[in-house]
Design an enzyme around this catalytic site. Structure first.
Site, PDB file in Angstrom:
ATOM      1  CE  LYS A 154      25.880  46.108  42.596  1.00 41.51           C
ATOM      2  NZ  LYS A 154      24.657  46.401  41.870  1.00 41.51           N
ATOM      3  CE1 TYR A 214      51.246  25.097  31.251  1.00 43.40           C
ATOM      4  CE2 TYR A 214      50.367  27.216  31.941  1.00 43.40           C
ATOM      5  CZ  TYR A 214      50.878  25.965  32.258  1.00 43.40           C
ATOM      6  OH  TYR A 214      51.021  25.596  33.554  1.00 43.40           O
TER       7      TYR A 214
END
Ligand code: PLP
Length: 819
Positions: A489, A714
């Protein structure tokens, strides 16, 4: 001298074994231990070895592949196959080894044996490059160095060979004597000795003594005193010795290593004078391996000048083939560094294993199998390609083109690599799997570059051998007869989809499981024929599920009824899986649903309950063992109740990875192997026994020097109070490198140094503090690997390896390796 001819009856005689022979004259040329890799079945002898799995289980498959000669330990097969030759022995591995000892004794060629913890394969390949001008060399294919690999290597010796170079590796005491008897090396090379525990020995001394048994009868022993301090000089093997070292006195005493733009110059004192050589590498491992080769050339009597000339021409050895995405939806298997028939066979097996495209093309250079007749060689290659179902051959080189008519499928030939490259724009490659395999001098790296998508500088490398190793590790832990469902999965926990599923299918797991229908559909489209369970089958996908023969997990009465409705009257015995909630409280039938469910099941002819299962919530945690036991008990109770009303016995399963070893009694009929396959198991301390399957790498784009007080990134969160140096790398949170790693919490490995992040992680980039470290743009930055492990990363940001893995975004290119 003539090559010995082995008929099956001669082999029975050599092995001094009982035999039932229906064709005594059957001529044996190939020894086969894996029914999936068969070259010429009529001349093959299959040994039913019992290692991880009992080889007798593959007799049927080998028979279907037209093999008619077998060495077995269990008599009962003899009557089952009346048209086959059988030799019965007590120990099939011993028989394989004894046969190759006999074969070895037919030749008196010069042999070099190589052992050590690392570098064996590279040293062997490099010595091959260095000595090929003077000898006709036979050598171990790839890293065939085990109790099985060594006999298969030595079996290749024939009369034309004048030198054999074989590597030997061991993992337990008493293994080396056997290998010594098979190889009989006159020249012994010890590469190095690493930590004992990594190879299953109790101490370094024990390991060293064991390894040196390979050279008990050697004339010449080449070694570094740095690695044999546990042993007295007079106990070293060999009538003569030749030593090398950069730290103590030695025959070849290295005094300087100067690195020069990707190359390096070694200087040394040899026979009282200074000598030097250039190596076209400058990483530590290559320098050591290069030094060993240098010492070997000198010990063999080459002059310092000759040695230097040859060493500087050494070329990179890639023992692994790579699977990558190519242009126009192609898959490229890049094995552009070597070409000989045994490695071609291995690469073709891999090509065969990857079923994502129906069309298979091989781009092959001519091979240089010294001493073989061209007609014979290319006929064998043509048979091999046909047998491996290749649809098209693009042959490069003038020799291979001469045998064009031997290839009975689409072919095209080019005189050389340049001619191919000139024609490339007009050649159509589309939706196919392409194996690129060429001898070094053809420089096929240029071809694979044309065919592959531009590799982004951030790459997730997946080691398929390690994954197979992990699968075998769990196979050895489960009881006989227990099936394996492999969990693929979420792109196989981030590692890939059809690439991994194809590998697992080839290695014969019993079941696959995915989360959603579209994951299962993608696998079906890529040629996966294994049964596939879908754990969250959406109602809207039922039609597609049925169309693609996927098997839904049914977890409630509602979904049971709606799936029944979706099945047509034509459907009969459609496989489904019932999920029981034994304590997870996520999906699954509760105890009070069971009576109702039983009623429904009695009338439902359209379906067949293939399995009943549940999921453990804390199988790896001892503090919850009481709860785990309750879950198992509750599941057993409900599963038995349901089984009682079914006409076919369903498979019962509850154990995930950490349940497999900690709860052996809960292995039931099947286990669901997830994270263990990818190298993690919370039930094992330090994942002992598992191999690292994934490495995430990126590259440095730019370096900056900042003044005191400047900030990085930032919101100015990266502060450099004293100034310093930063490197920007090409990975950010959009690639799956979580923002939580920012501001020094996360670290990456550059040139061997662990360096912290500085400032916030950006969407596509991250800045690292490299103050005081030598870094250049283009250098590699490792996000995780074996040393800098995902477990560490997970701890740093308070999560689990599962999340780190599955977060790596699809934008990051995956490259698969296979040896
Ligand atoms: C993911 C999953 C597994 C595998 O668990 P691991 O801990 O990765 O081995 C097993 N069963 C179910 C139902 C799962 O969803």
């Amino acid at each position: 001298m003539q090559n010995p001819i082995y008929t099956i009856s001669r082999i029975a005689e050599i092995l001094n074994a009982d035999a039932r022979l229906v064709d005594k004259q059957a001529f044996i040329q190939y020894l086969v231990i894996d029914s999936r890799s068969v070259l010429v079945p009529e001349n093959s002898l299959f040994f039913a070895l019992s290692s991880h799995r009992d080889g007798h289980g593959f007799i049927k498959d080998a028979y279907h592949k037209q093999i008619r000669n077998f060495v077995i330990t269990e008599e009962k097969y003899i009557n089952e196959y009346p048209d086959c030759n059988f030799i019965r022995v007590d120990d099939a591995l011993k028989a394989l080894q004894n046969l190759t000892v006999y074969h070895r004794n037919q030749f008196d060629l010069k042999t070099i044996g190589i052992t050590g913890s690392n570098g064996k394969t590279i040293v062997k390949e490099w010595l091959y490059q260095l000595l090929a001008a003077d000898y006709n060399i036979v050598r171990s294919p790839k890293s065939y160095n085990s109790q099985i690999g060594v006999p298969l290597s030595v079996w290749q010796i024939d009369t034309d060979n004048t030198l054999g170079i074989f590597e030997a590796g061991i993992s337990a005491v008493n293994e080396m004597e056997t290998l010594a008897e098979i190889i009989q090396p006159q020249i012994g090379i010890l590469t190095n000795i690493g930590e004992a525990h990594a190879e299953g020995f109790s101490s370094k001394g024990e390991k060293l003594k064991e390894k040196l048994k390979l050279f008990a009868a050697a004339e010449l022993f080449i070694y570094s005193p740095d690695y044999v301090s546990e042993i007295n000089f007079q106990d070293l093997p060999g009538k003569k010795q030749f030593s090398w070292s950069s730290t103590q006195s030695a025959d070849l005493r290295i005094i300087a290593v100067e690195s020069l733009e990707g190359n390096c110059r070694l200087r040394a004192i040899y026979q009282d004078r200074e000598i030097a050589c250039m190596l076209p590498f400058n990483d530590r491992a290559s320098i050591e391996n290069g030094t060993i080769c240098w010492a070997t050339l000198l010990a063999l009597g080459y002059s310092a000048e000759q040695a230097d000339l040859r060493l500087e021409k050494l070329s990179h050895v890639s023992m692994r083939l790579e699977l990558k995405n190519g242009i126009n939806q192609c898959s490229i298997i890049d094995d552009s560094y070597s070409a000989d028939i045994s490695s071609l066979a291995i690469a073709l097996d891999f090509l065969n294993q990857q079923n994502q495209h129906p069309k298979k093309t091989v781009i092959l250079s001519e091979l240089f199998e010294t001493g073989r007749d061209d007609l014979d060689l290319y006929s064998e290659i043509a048979d091999l390609l046909a047998q491996k179902k290749v649809n098209r051959l693009i042959g490069i080189g003038t020799h291979i083109a001469k045998y064009a008519q031997r290839f009975k499928f689409e072919t095209q030939f080019f005189e050389d690599t340049n001619a191919f490259i000139d024609a490339f724009p007009a050649l159509h490659f589309n939706h196919e799997t392409i194996l690129v395999k060429g001898a070094r001098r053809f420089e096929f790296g240029r071809i694979s570059k044309l065919l592959t998508q531009k590799i982004h500088d951030t790459v997730l490398e997946i080691d398929l051998n390690a994954m197979v190793g992990n699968l075998q590790f769990y196979r050895s832990k489960i009881k006989p007869g227990v099936k394996i469902m492999a969990m693929v999965k979420a792109f196989s926990y981030g590692s890939g989809s059809f690439e991994i599923a194809n590998l697992l299918q080839f290695h014969k797991v019993d079941y696959l499981a995915v989360a959603y229908a579209d994951e299962g559909i993608a696998l079906r489209k890529a040629g996966i024929t294994l049964p596939i369970m879908v754990m969250s089958p959406e109602e809207s996908a039922f039609e597609a599920i049925i169309k693609h023969n996927l098997e839904p997990e049914i977890y409630s009465l509602e979904i049971f009824n709606s799936f029944l409705k979706a099945l047509s009257d034509q459907n009969y015995d459609y496989p489904i899986h019932l999920k029981i909630d034994s304590g997870m409280h996520r999906l699954g039938f509760d105890e009070q649903d069971i009576d109702k469910l039983s009623e429904l099941l009695k009338d439902a002819q359209q379906i067949k309950v293939q399995s009943i299962f549940s999921h453990l919530v804390a199988s790896g945690a001892s503090e919850h063992d009481g709860f785990t036991q309750q879950q198992i008990d509750k599941f057993n109770l409900i599963a038995n109740k349901l089984t009682a009303i079914l006409s076919c016995k369903p498979l019962l399963h509850i154990a995930n990875t950490s349940g497999i070893s900690r709860w052996p009694d809960a292995q039931m009929d099947m286990v669901r192997l997830g994270i263990g396959l990818y190298g993690f198991d919370s039930a094992l301390s330090n994942n002992r026994g598992l191999q690292t399957t994934m490495v995430l790498k990126t590259t440095v784009t730019q370096i900056k020097t900042l003044d005191a007080g400047e900030t990085v990134g930032y919101s100015r969160s990266g502060v450099m109070p004293n100034g310093g140096k930063i490197a920007t790398v090409k990975i950010g949170y959009a690639d799956g490198y979580s923002r939580a790693f920012g501001n020094g919490i996360g670290k990456m490995l550059i040139n061997g140094y662990l360096v912290p992040t500085i400032g916030s992680i950006c969407m596509d980039m991250t800045m690292l503090d490299i103050t005081g470290i030598d870094v250049k743009p283009g250098d590699e930055a490792i996000v995780f690997n074996q040393e800098h492990s995902i477990i560490e990363l997970a701890k740093q940001i308070n999560t689990i390896p599962y999340e780190i893995l599955t977060n790596i975004s699809q934008r990051v290119k995956r490259v698969y390796f296979y040896e």
